[in-house]
Write a protein that holds these residues in place. Structure first.
Motif, mmCIF file in Angstrom:
data_model
loop_
_atom_site.group_PDB
_atom_site.id
_atom_site.type_symbol
_atom_site.label_atom_id
_atom_site.label_comp_id
_atom_site.label_asym_id
_atom_site.label_seq_id
_atom_site.Cartn_x
_atom_site.Cartn_y
_atom_site.Cartn_z
ATOM 1 N N LEU A 1 0.860 -1.166 0.000
ATOM 2 C CA LEU A 1 0.000 0.000 0.000
ATOM 3 C C LEU A 1 0.904 1.225 0.000
ATOM 4 O O LEU A 1 1.732 1.380 0.893
ATOM 5 C CB LEU A 1 -0.908 -0.035 1.224
ATOM 6 C CG LEU A 1 -2.023 0.975 1.304
ATOM 7 C CD1 LEU A 1 -2.965 0.863 0.116
ATOM 8 C CD2 LEU A 1 -2.816 0.776 2.584
ATOM 9 N N LEU A 2 0.777 2.041 -1.014
ATOM 10 C CA LEU A 2 1.597 3.240 -1.137
ATOM 11 C C LEU A 2 0.726 4.489 -1.104
ATOM 12 O O LEU A 2 -0.344 4.514 -1.692
ATOM 13 C CB LEU A 2 2.377 3.240 -2.459
ATOM 14 C CG LEU A 2 3.416 2.158 -2.649
ATOM 15 C CD1 LEU A 2 4.004 2.233 -4.055
ATOM 16 C CD2 LEU A 2 4.508 2.283 -1.615
ATOM 17 N N GLY A 3 1.194 5.508 -0.429
ATOM 18 C CA GLY A 3 0.532 6.796 -0.453
ATOM 19 C C GLY A 3 -0.549 6.995 0.591
ATOM 20 O O GLY A 3 -1.119 8.080 0.673
ATOM 21 N N ASP A 4 -0.828 5.988 1.391
ATOM 22 C CA ASP A 4 -1.917 6.104 2.353
ATOM 23 C C ASP A 4 -1.646 7.165 3.415
ATOM 24 O O ASP A 4 -2.496 7.984 3.725
ATOM 25 C CB ASP A 4 -2.242 4.758 2.997
ATOM 26 C CG ASP A 4 -1.027 4.042 3.561
ATOM 27 O OD1 ASP A 4 0.112 4.425 3.250
ATOM 28 O OD2 ASP A 4 -1.228 3.079 4.313
ATOM 29 N N ARG A 5 -0.428 7.213 3.953
ATOM 30 C CA ARG A 5 -0.101 8.187 4.976
ATOM 31 C C ARG A 5 -0.176 9.608 4.416
ATOM 32 O O ARG A 5 -0.750 10.498 5.026
ATOM 33 C CB ARG A 5 1.289 7.920 5.559
ATOM 34 C CG ARG A 5 1.550 8.749 6.820
ATOM 35 C CD ARG A 5 2.971 9.246 6.938
ATOM 36 N NE ARG A 5 3.583 9.769 5.749
ATOM 37 C CZ ARG A 5 3.512 11.054 5.367
ATOM 38 N NH1 ARG A 5 2.804 11.922 6.055
ATOM 39 N NH2 ARG A 5 4.129 11.469 4.275
ATOM 40 N N ALA A 6 0.378 9.803 3.220
ATOM 41 C CA ALA A 6 0.333 11.124 2.589
ATOM 42 C C ALA A 6 -1.110 11.536 2.313
ATOM 43 O O ALA A 6 -1.487 12.700 2.509
ATOM 44 C CB ALA A 6 1.150 11.119 1.301
ATOM 45 N N PHE A 7 -1.922 10.576 1.866
ATOM 46 C CA PHE A 7 -3.319 10.875 1.572
ATOM 47 C C PHE A 7 -4.055 11.337 2.827
ATOM 48 O O PHE A 7 -4.747 12.354 2.821
ATOM 49 C CB PHE A 7 -4.004 9.644 0.979
ATOM 50 C CG PHE A 7 -5.466 9.852 0.733
ATOM 51 C CD1 PHE A 7 -5.898 10.597 -0.351
ATOM 52 C CD2 PHE A 7 -6.404 9.322 1.599
ATOM 53 C CE1 PHE A 7 -7.254 10.806 -0.573
ATOM 54 C CE2 PHE A 7 -7.754 9.520 1.380
ATOM 55 C CZ PHE A 7 -8.177 10.260 0.297
ATOM 56 N N ILE A 8 -3.889 10.596 3.915
ATOM 57 C CA ILE A 8 -4.556 10.947 5.177
ATOM 58 C C ILE A 8 -4.084 12.315 5.658
ATOM 59 O O ILE A 8 -4.861 13.107 6.171
ATOM 60 C CB ILE A 8 -4.262 9.887 6.264
ATOM 61 C CG1 ILE A 8 -4.778 8.518 5.844
ATOM 62 C CG2 ILE A 8 -4.819 10.300 7.622
ATOM 63 C CD1 ILE A 8 -6.252 8.334 5.903
ATOM 64 N N ALA A 9 -2.792 12.608 5.469
ATOM 65 C CA ALA A 9 -2.226 13.890 5.909
ATOM 66 C C ALA A 9 -2.553 15.031 4.951
ATOM 67 O O ALA A 9 -2.195 16.173 5.212
ATOM 68 C CB ALA A 9 -0.710 13.758 6.053
ATOM 69 N N GLN A 11 -1.359 15.354 1.934
ATOM 70 C CA GLN A 11 -0.130 15.698 1.227
ATOM 71 C C GLN A 11 -0.031 14.910 -0.073
ATOM 72 O O GLN A 11 -0.709 13.912 -0.263
ATOM 73 C CB GLN A 11 1.090 15.373 2.096
ATOM 74 C CG GLN A 11 1.108 16.097 3.419
ATOM 75 C CD GLN A 11 2.188 15.554 4.345
ATOM 76 O OE1 GLN A 11 2.659 14.439 4.192
ATOM 77 N NE2 GLN A 11 2.546 16.356 5.328
ATOM 78 N N ARG A 12 0.850 15.362 -0.922
ATOM 79 C CA ARG A 12 1.134 14.648 -2.165
ATOM 80 C C ARG A 12 2.149 13.551 -1.855
ATOM 81 O O ARG A 12 3.123 13.790 -1.159
ATOM 82 C CB ARG A 12 1.691 15.620 -3.197
ATOM 83 C CG ARG A 12 1.914 15.027 -4.546
ATOM 84 C CD ARG A 12 2.257 16.148 -5.544
ATOM 85 N NE ARG A 12 2.592 15.617 -6.830
ATOM 86 C CZ ARG A 12 1.709 15.240 -7.746
ATOM 87 N NH1 ARG A 12 0.417 15.350 -7.480
ATOM 88 N NH2 ARG A 12 2.096 14.749 -8.903
ATOM 89 N N TYR A 13 1.933 12.351 -2.377
ATOM 90 C CA TYR A 13 2.858 11.246 -2.142
ATOM 91 C C TYR A 13 4.124 11.478 -2.942
ATOM 92 O O TYR A 13 4.081 11.693 -4.148
ATOM 93 C CB TYR A 13 2.199 9.915 -2.528
ATOM 94 C CG TYR A 13 3.082 8.725 -2.268
ATOM 95 C CD1 TYR A 13 3.464 8.392 -0.969
ATOM 96 C CD2 TYR A 13 3.549 7.939 -3.310
ATOM 97 C CE1 TYR A 13 4.267 7.305 -0.711
ATOM 98 C CE2 TYR A 13 4.360 6.840 -3.064
ATOM 99 C CZ TYR A 13 4.721 6.534 -1.761
ATOM 100 O OH TYR A 13 5.526 5.445 -1.516
ATOM 101 N N GLN A 14 5.277 11.464 -2.287
ATOM 102 C CA GLN A 14 6.547 11.802 -2.914
ATOM 103 C C GLN A 14 7.367 10.582 -3.329
ATOM 104 O O GLN A 14 8.388 10.726 -3.973
ATOM 105 C CB GLN A 14 7.391 12.650 -1.960
ATOM 106 C CG GLN A 14 6.744 13.967 -1.578
ATOM 107 C CD GLN A 14 6.559 14.889 -2.771
ATOM 108 O OE1 GLN A 14 7.433 15.001 -3.613
ATOM 109 N NE2 GLN A 14 5.407 15.528 -2.850
ATOM 110 N N GLY A 15 6.952 9.391 -2.939
ATOM 111 C CA GLY A 15 7.743 8.200 -3.211
ATOM 112 C C GLY A 15 7.369 7.517 -4.507
ATOM 113 O O GLY A 15 6.482 7.954 -5.249
ATOM 114 N N THR A 16 8.090 6.475 -4.781
ATOM 115 C CA THR A 16 7.809 5.624 -5.926
ATOM 116 C C THR A 16 7.824 4.186 -5.438
ATOM 117 O O THR A 16 8.323 3.890 -4.354
ATOM 118 C CB THR A 16 8.863 5.784 -7.042
ATOM 119 O OG1 THR A 16 10.137 5.420 -6.521
ATOM 120 C CG2 THR A 16 8.895 7.202 -7.565
ATOM 121 N N GLY A 17 7.314 3.316 -6.245
ATOM 122 C CA GLY A 17 7.334 1.898 -5.911
ATOM 123 C C GLY A 17 7.742 1.088 -7.117
ATOM 124 O O GLY A 17 7.482 1.482 -8.256
#
Length: 159
Positions: A1-9, A11-17
């Motif tokens: 699961l990617l981007g969940d923390r950024a979404f809740i906060a 914010q824009r997700y800055q990582g890649t997978g």
């Protein structure tokens, strides 16, 4: 699961997978995410538990990078890769460069440390396969670094 923390906060997700094996990748729209969590409040509790668990792993990794040697970090990594059945034969999918990035070092340090582990009869390597020959000594290194030390090597390991 990617981007969940950024979404809740918010914010824009800055990582890649990057997938390392065949995978199914799904995208969940923000509206769908909110709808699911609004209809199932218990999911918020599960998400909070997941975040707490991830935070614990991140804290452990930061502590390891700050306080543990590459010997300790590599020994710990190899032990964590053991199968549930404790099988001592591992398949390392990462390149030396990728492994170095994971462990916060350079590829040369990975190669030197693997060579040292081989010389001390802790492991054998053949291509991507690593066989752990002495889990107990590797565990001592991972836990406290005392399994191999240039100052105590001859006395401690009987070399």
């Amino acid at each position: 699961l990617l981007g969940d923390r950024a979404f809740i906060a918010g914010q824009r997700y800055q990582g890649t997978g990057e997938v390392m094996e065949e995978s199914r990748v799904c995208f969940l729209k923000a509206e769908d995410f909110h709808a699911v969590f609004s209809s199932e409040p218990s999911l918020w509790h599960e998400l909070a538990r997941r975040f707490a668990s991830e935070l614990g792993r991140a804290e452990e990794k930061a502590r390891d990078l700050a306080l543990r040697s590459i010997r300790e970090r590599l020994a710990k990594h190899l032990l964590q890769r053991l199968g549930a059945d404790g099988a001592a034969l591992l398949s390392i999918r990462e390149s030396r460069h990728e492994l170095a990035e994971l462990l916060g070092t350079c590829p040369e340090a990975i190669s030197r440390t693997l060579a040292e582990f081989r010389a001390k009869s802790l492991i054998t390597c053949s291509g991507p396969s690593v066989r752990i020959l002495n889990q107990e000594r590797l565990r001592r290194i991972a836990q406290s670094g005392t399994g191999i030390s240039p100052r105590i090597d001859k006395n401690h390991l009987g070399a």
